[in-house]
Design an enzyme around this catalytic site. Sequence first.
Site, short mmCIF file in Angstrom:
data_model
loop_
_atom_site.label_atom_id
_atom_site.label_comp_id
_atom_site.label_asym_id
_atom_site.label_seq_id
_atom_site.Cartn_x
_atom_site.Cartn_y
_atom_site.Cartn_z
CB SER A 111 -3.26 4.24 1.04
OG SER A 111 -3.81 2.78 1.12
CG ASP A 122 -4.06 2.18 -2.46
OD1 ASP A 122 -3.57 3.33 -2.15
OD2 ASP A 122 -4.03 1.20 -1.91
#
Length: 295
Positions: free
Chosen positions: A55, A183
Amino acid sequence: MSSDALAPQTSVRATGDATVSIALGGGGARGLAHIHVIEVLDELGIRPQLIAGSSIGAIMGAAMAAGLSGREVREHTLDAVGRPGEALGRIWGLRPATLSDFWTNGLRIGQFNLERVLRAFLHPDMPDRFEELKIPLKVVTADFYAQREHICETGALFPAIAASASLPALFMPVRIDGRVLVDGGLWNPVPFDHLAGTADITVGVDVVGRPSGDEGQIPSGIDSLYGASQLTMRALIELKLKQGAPDIFLRPEVGRFRVLDFLRAKEILQHTEGVREEFKRALDVQFERHARKHS
């Protein structure tokens, strides 16, 4: 070449000549605290053997892997998102050009194209491909349909880091080689397990934090979404630490900030500055231990 590259550097590596690999974790705006870690590595003249990131950690890791100094990352971050007028101008530049574009590619919730956002906000010296990076980089993503981790380390860079940071319900998933990726922090919040065997000293940086807001307060929709994911990420991190922790594990004080608090960049950096000395002390211990072991 930056002025940082020309400045004399003092390195504790001279006492032990140990190598370092680092994993930078996910946490949205809280991940701006990673800048301190990058700056400490610069100050000590340490070039990681490998960087792994999830991320925001993948985004910051890519900047470091591209050869940008911590100072350059800090200055660009404060210029790009630390000033509301500049940040809003960049966001305005992402608007649909026509009404037709708005209806087909407009600003619907969960449909923001993070790759376009990253290209608008990241440093202009960021390369387009992994092969152009100066330090090996592993970008952690989650394969939505296969329900497993997927590592990007070759090919186009921007789609990979966009996928790694594509928080569901806010950003569009990214398709790479037929896989639909989201993600990476949802699967592997601090990917220090990918550092095993790559260096003498491994470092993990956890910026997941805790749910923001006062206890008893009903959180907003995005806070609820991210706060719920924090529960899972925290459980994953604790399990992984029991299975095999890195040599150094850092947790900057990021809990007071929300996942999308990028406009508070300056405040985040000021509040998390204590991690610098913590990291230096931990490195001193590890390098001394390595020196004794090999003396």
